[in-house]
Enzyme design. Structure first.
Site, PDB file in Angstrom:
ATOM      1  NE  ARG A 183       3.141   4.521   4.697  1.00 38.69           N
ATOM      2  CZ  ARG A 183       3.510   5.533   3.919  1.00 38.69           C
ATOM      3  NH1 ARG A 183       3.668   6.740   4.418  1.00 38.69           N
ATOM      4  NH2 ARG A 183       3.712   5.343   2.624  1.00 38.69           N
ATOM      5  CB  ILE A 233       6.826   2.238   1.773  1.00 31.85           C
ATOM      6  CG1 ILE A 233       5.660   1.816   2.680  1.00 31.85           C
ATOM      7  CG2 ILE A 233       7.111   3.713   1.978  1.00 31.85           C
ATOM      8  CD1 ILE A 233       5.964   1.995   4.197  1.00 31.85           C
ATOM      9  CB  SER A 234       2.106   1.234  -1.571  1.00 27.27           C
ATOM     10  OG  SER A 234       2.700   0.265  -2.403  1.00 27.27           O
ATOM     11  CD  GLN A 235      -1.413   7.826  -2.302  1.00 29.22           C
ATOM     12  OE1 GLN A 235      -1.022   7.608  -3.449  1.00 29.22           O
ATOM     13  NE2 GLN A 235      -2.392   8.656  -2.027  1.00 29.22           N
TER      14      GLN A 235
END
Ligand code: SAM
Length: 213
Positions: A37, A63-65
């Site tokens: 990530r 960017i999503s959790q």
């Protein structure tokens, strides 16, 4: 690709965190444990890459959790070889997780800046979605339909009909629905005309940008 033991260690901790929040699917956890990530984030945020939080990626997007990525991916029930459409490519992180699961990934992004970046970036770290498209996710991707599953990674004010119509029978649409707060919603196409719907609690996403005319 700079993926050190330190990063791998931090990913293991992240997996423990998302497991403790209720994610059980072994394939999903394994896929998330493999995707670096930190490489999907701007250099200023790299030290925070393995926190369970969303972060800015430019163009007012995020960017999503990781928990949210895991939650949506679990609901998709991806099998190897499935044809999966993502609406909202963003950084490409969710697309990479789907590639790790063996899906044939199609992904649509509406922001030119993000599209240009991600289209070169994913192959540079050995992720090969079938197609990344610069376009409007409300329309889906008629020419590649039907899909085994469709995931929307931005908050949709309503459920676009085109996405429901582009599911196979048995196909699954995972979509956060709502204006300020969204309800994670799963649609399963049980026949040509019939869909079962189930809701899974509240989330907060950046909005799915308005339909292009
Ligand atoms: N899945 C992404 C990731 O893994 O980094 C995060 C997605 S971000 C929360 C939402 C994304 O949806 C943004 O990149 C945004 O530009 C995109 N988006 C918003 N409206 C859209 C639309 N109508 N069609 C396609 N993409 C859209």
């Amino acid at each position: 690709m700079n993926d050190s033991f330190k990063h791998k260690g931090l990913r293991k901790k992240l997996i423990q965190t998302i497991k403790s929040k209720g994610i059980n699917n072994k394939n999903v956890l394994s896929a998330i444990s493999k995707v670096p990530r930190h490489l999907f984030m701007d250099s200023g945020f790299i030290d925070h890459a393995y926190q369970d939080k969303p972060f800015p990626i430019g163009a007012n997007q995020t960017i999503s959790q990781p928990f949210t990525v895991a939650f949506q991916t679990e609901l998709l029930e991806v099998n190897k070889g499935d044809k999966v459409l993502e609406v909202g490519t963003g950084s490409g992180y969710q697309a990479a997780v789907l590639c790790e699961l063996g899906a044939n990934v199609f992904s649509i992004e509406r922001q030119g800046e993000l599209y240009k970046k991600v289209v070169n970036f994913l192959p540079s770290i050995n992720y090969y979605p079938k197609k990344i498209i610069y376009g409007d996710g409300y329309k889906g991707l008629e020419e590649e339909a039907p899909f085994d599953s469709i995931i929307v990674t931005a908050g949709a004010p309503f459920v676009p009909k085109a996405l429901l119509n582009q599911l196979k029978i048995g196909g699954r649409l995972v979509i956060p629905v709502g204006e300020n707060i969204q309800v994670m919603t799963l649609y399963i196409r049980v026949s040509e005309k019939k869909f079962n719907m189930k809701e899974y609690g509240e989330f907060q996403f950046v909005p799915l940008l308005k339909e292009k005319e």
